[in-house]
Write an enzyme that holds these catalytic residues in place. Structure first.
Site, PDB file in Angstrom:
ATOM      1  N   VAL A 172       0.831  -1.204   0.000  1.00  0.00           N
ATOM      2  CA  VAL A 172       0.000   0.000   0.000  1.00  0.00           C
ATOM      3  C   VAL A 172       0.867   1.256   0.000  1.00  0.00           C
ATOM      4  CG1 VAL A 172      -1.841   1.255   1.180  1.00  0.00           C
ATOM      5  CG2 VAL A 172      -1.827  -1.245   1.223  1.00  0.00           C
TER       6      VAL A 172
ATOM      7  N   ALA B  78       9.687   6.286   5.710  1.00  0.00           N
ATOM      8  CA  ALA B  78      10.427   5.493   6.686  1.00  0.00           C
ATOM      9  C   ALA B  78      10.269   4.008   6.376  1.00  0.00           C
ATOM     10  CB  ALA B  78       9.916   5.786   8.094  1.00  0.00           C
TER      11      ALA B  78
ATOM     12  N   LYS C 172      -5.702  -1.776  11.027  1.00  0.00           N
ATOM     13  CA  LYS C 172      -6.890  -2.282  11.729  1.00  0.00           C
ATOM     14  C   LYS C 172      -6.535  -2.992  13.029  1.00  0.00           C
ATOM     15  CE  LYS C 172      -6.858  -5.941   8.294  1.00  0.00           C
ATOM     16  NZ  LYS C 172      -5.886  -5.262   7.410  1.00  0.00           N
TER      17      LYS C 172
ATOM     18  N   GLY D 275     -10.841  -2.020   3.169  1.00  0.00           N
ATOM     19  CA  GLY D 275     -10.034  -1.729   1.985  1.00  0.00           C
ATOM     20  C   GLY D 275     -10.441  -0.437   1.330  1.00  0.00           C
TER      21      GLY D 275
ATOM     22  N   ILE E 290     -13.306   0.384   0.077  1.00  0.00           N
ATOM     23  CA  ILE E 290     -14.733   0.752   0.127  1.00  0.00           C
ATOM     24  C   ILE E 290     -14.926   1.950   1.043  1.00  0.00           C
ATOM     25  CG2 ILE E 290     -17.059  -0.026   0.669  1.00  0.00           C
ATOM     26  CD1 ILE E 290     -16.129  -2.869   0.309  1.00  0.00           C
TER      27      ILE E 290
ATOM     28  N   GLY F 142      -1.647 -16.036  -4.388  1.00  0.00           N
ATOM     29  CA  GLY F 142      -1.368 -14.829  -3.617  1.00  0.00           C
ATOM     30  C   GLY F 142      -2.590 -14.222  -2.949  1.00  0.00           C
TER      31      GLY F 142
ATOM     32  N   GLU G 126      -2.331 -15.831   2.583  1.00  0.00           N
ATOM     33  CA  GLU G 126      -0.964 -15.873   3.127  1.00  0.00           C
ATOM     34  C   GLU G 126      -0.530 -17.326   3.314  1.00  0.00           C
ATOM     35  OE1 GLU G 126       0.713 -13.030   4.126  1.00  0.00           O
ATOM     36  OE2 GLU G 126      -0.932 -11.653   3.652  1.00  0.00           O
TER      37      GLU G 126
ATOM     38  N   LYS H  62     -11.943  -5.662  11.948  1.00  0.00           N
ATOM     39  CA  LYS H  62     -12.755  -4.714  11.182  1.00  0.00           C
ATOM     40  C   LYS H  62     -14.134  -4.554  11.808  1.00  0.00           C
ATOM     41  CE  LYS H  62     -10.215  -5.730   6.954  1.00  0.00           C
ATOM     42  NZ  LYS H  62     -10.118  -6.723   5.863  1.00  0.00           N
TER      43      LYS H  62
ATOM     44  N   GLY I 224      -5.778  -5.099  -1.638  1.00  0.00           N
ATOM     45  CA  GLY I 224      -5.028  -4.724  -2.831  1.00  0.00           C
ATOM     46  C   GLY I 224      -4.290  -3.425  -2.585  1.00  0.00           C
TER      47      GLY I 224
END
Lengths: 438, 438
Positions: free
Chosen positions: B17, B46, B106, B135, B137, B188, B191, B206, B308
């Protein structure tokens, strides 16, 4: 109870939405005060006729026919009269006297939006209009704030509940347009004069508002291409279903990239074929949904009730709370952004996909003729299905051709359909619909 | 170009991200400046290791391992490190030095949200966290602002893309959990250690964030009831489909009215049966959706990509623009509202509906025994379907009972299922799932 500052709220209009706003403001006064960090005092409700019958009991002492006096001294003015006048004059008066304005008036914003936003800019006031775009669906803040770091590429919206109700029932029951419309009128889903809904005028107003917001461009209502749903019949619905589509009245707002890199936009309302697997296809009944494609965020959809008094009142009250917070925080409100001011192109310059259904003579060479006309018109065929409709005594009958095109210029597509209709081998053009969402 | 004020933006973290955020900030610098009415200057990024391989090229001169120095003097700090530490320390440092904070963390908000929001309140700064909830939304602003004049009754969310991808493929292909999980890992979507997703930990974080916001209540993560999807197999999927349902991992946040009028809330995550006609049923693949029921607005749904890098970056940048506007406008930011502070009740005190699938001895009187146990447990049967599974040489075999209950107390439902399992006539409890959205 916290001792909040009081804000004077004037309500103009006590129809289906206005009376619900008044009721909810009294019912949830404490909660609204906590959220707004201000006590929202409803100082009066301007109506045309104090003695008119109303669904909801409103305190008689709040009712007045003198909107102008009510506006003077109000901190927040909620305009729910609808139509152009006197709504426009009242809103301008409110802004000029320093009030923030909350409105659900799509007709006014679509036609006089620039005048109103300019007036707000000049005095540093704000105009909130969540209820004008898609009823109770929160779409304004997502477009303006949540996607502020992104670029909207396309909006496809089901923004009129009446037409979605009609099309959904036609699709589900195999009913004819006129029968469902009559039923919708009896049930109160459609007006006795259904023109604004079924001819797409209401959707076009909302499309202008959404496109203005999404593309930072002032989109005049006249620039919105508009087609209604009155020509959609059972045969078209059946053919759509057979091909895996559902017919929806869509408001499409699209960013176009020119050959020279210069951008433009297209804003259009028409019935279109939507693939059954598309999220918009499962929007049933009188519900609305706005499907947004943004460069980074990808596909988003916002779904909910497109109309209804109490549902729309929710959107109005959300705006009232925002207006109250801003009124107290001070500073300049968020106005309309027209800094991109992209040109709005006419429909002919847009590329779309057509599905064309033709009845043709069932004779050798007809398909070749049809294909030739398409090719000459720079229209490439994606799919074609031919079925025999009638055949009498071994004599040539009528065949049905369902042609799906690749993307092509609207101008080429529509001219090609005209040439097909006049070609002599085509008995009848059964249906011409764009395909969207595929 | 307008001569905007400059704001110093520090980015912590350059993962999937973070690197997209850095890229989009440079790519759309002028547009962002127009929207924020401030020039957003990325003063540094950083990272843990300057030489680590990255998907996106980042200007090397911006990279630093010294987050603390970067934070000093920043107007806006974007925290995309994830996890509790050092993210928590950095965010507190940023707030205390007067910066507004944008985060997608989160795990941190669900566990240390109150500490962080309190710190922001004390200095009058703001914490923006659209990317932490679902995400890309846009759900935070609709809940906080658009519905500010309404009361949320229930949220049902598909808030974890990995589990939705797995369940959707199991539903569509009739595949087994393990096979789809392995595939999802290879692609992918999951995990290598899928625990956080498939056991519902991510969804529970969430859910805590959404419930806190919707009900103006600080919801600790420990108060969220959590069940994962690892026990969902092909047989359960088939039975769901047969009964007209689809299995979805839902985050349910619900306002409950007590007998004495006192309100409480329930927050829970579990796989549930959703009717195929429900809007949540058509959320496919790794997409997310949040279905909100509010008193006035009715049913709303927000749909989009749940994860994503670039999609989540869109949500982050929307927050950065909001933070910039607020930073310039001044005034106190919108903090967390916990003024309702409703008690969060344990799952046993919630009413739900169960669908229970049992394998029972195919003998006379078995259904009467089962029905008797349900009735004793204060569980009322809504639907029952019995089918014979095996029958050998005219001898009694095994029958399958699919029982749908009416709404009942969770405690009663779960204790009744335990009694059924121990009753002697039940060979096997095949599946126990709640039914939601009906």
């Amino acid at each position: 109870m916290t001792d909040y500052r009081r804000l004077r709220v004037a309500l103009l209009g006590a129809g289906a939405v206005g009376s619900q706003v008044a009721g909810l403001m009294r019912q949830h006064a404490d909660e609204l005060a906590d959220r707004a960090e201000a006590r929202l005092e409803l100082v009066g409700i301007a109506v045309r006729d104090i003695d008119a019958p109303r669904d909801t009991d409103l305190p008689r002492e709040l009712l007045t026919t003198d909107a102008e006096s009510l506006i003077v001294g109000a901190d927040i003015v909620i305009e729910l009269i609808g139509g152009i006048e006197p709504a426009r004059t009242h809103i301008l008066q409110a802004l000029n006297s320093g009030a923030d304005v909350v409105t659900g008036n799509k007709a006014l914003l679509a036609t006089h939006g620039t005048e109103i936003f300019d007036a707000a800019d000049q005095v540093g006031a704000s105009v909130y209009y969540e209820a004008a775009a898609a009823g109770a669906i929160p779409i304004i803040r997502p477009l303006r704030d949540s996607l502020a770091g992104d670029r909207v590429v396309r909006i496809m919206g089901i923004v009129n509940g009446t037409t979605n109700y009609i099309l959904d029932r036609m699709d589900g029951e195999g009913a004819e347009f006129d029968d469902v419309l009559a039923d919708a009128q009896a049930l109160g889903y459609a007006e006795s004069d259904p023109t604004a809904d079924v001819e797409g005028y209401d959707a076009a107003q909302k499309a202008a508002i959404l496109a203005s917001l999404a593309f930072h461009t002032s989109v005049p209502l006249e620039a919105v291409h508009r087609e209604g749903i009155t020509r959609i019949d059972k045969a078209i619905m059946d053919a759509a279903r057979h091909a895996g589509y559902v017919v929806k009245l869509l408001a499409v707002c699209e960013r176009l990239a020119g050959e020279d890199g210069a951008e433009s936009i297209s804003v259009r309302v028409y019935p279109a074929l939507v693939p059954r697997a598309h999220p918009l296809a499962s929007v049933h009944g009188a519900n609305n949904a706005v499907f947004v494609e943004a460069e980074a965020a990808g596909s988003l959809m916002f779904y909910g009730a497109g109309a209804g008094g109490v549902q729309t009142a929710s959107a109005v009250l959300g705006d009232v709370v925002s207006a109250a917070r801003r009124h107290i925080a001070g500073g300049v409100g968020v106005g309309e952004s027209t800094r991109a001011n992209l040109p709005v192109v006419e429909i002919g310059r847009v590329t779309t996909r057509y599905q064309v259904i033709l009845e043709v003579d069932d004779e050798p060479g007809v398909l070749a003729t049809v294909a030739g006309i398409l090719s000459e018109g720079r229209v490439s065929i994606a799919t074609v299905e031919q079925t025999v409709v009638t055949e009498a005594n071994g004599q040539p009958g009528v065949a049905r051709l369902v042609i799906g095109t690749h993307r092509a210029l609207e101008k080429d597509l529509s001219e090609t359909v005209d040439r097909l209709a006049a070609s002599g081998v085509v008995e009848r053009v059964v249906s011409v619909l764009r395909v969207e969402g595929e």
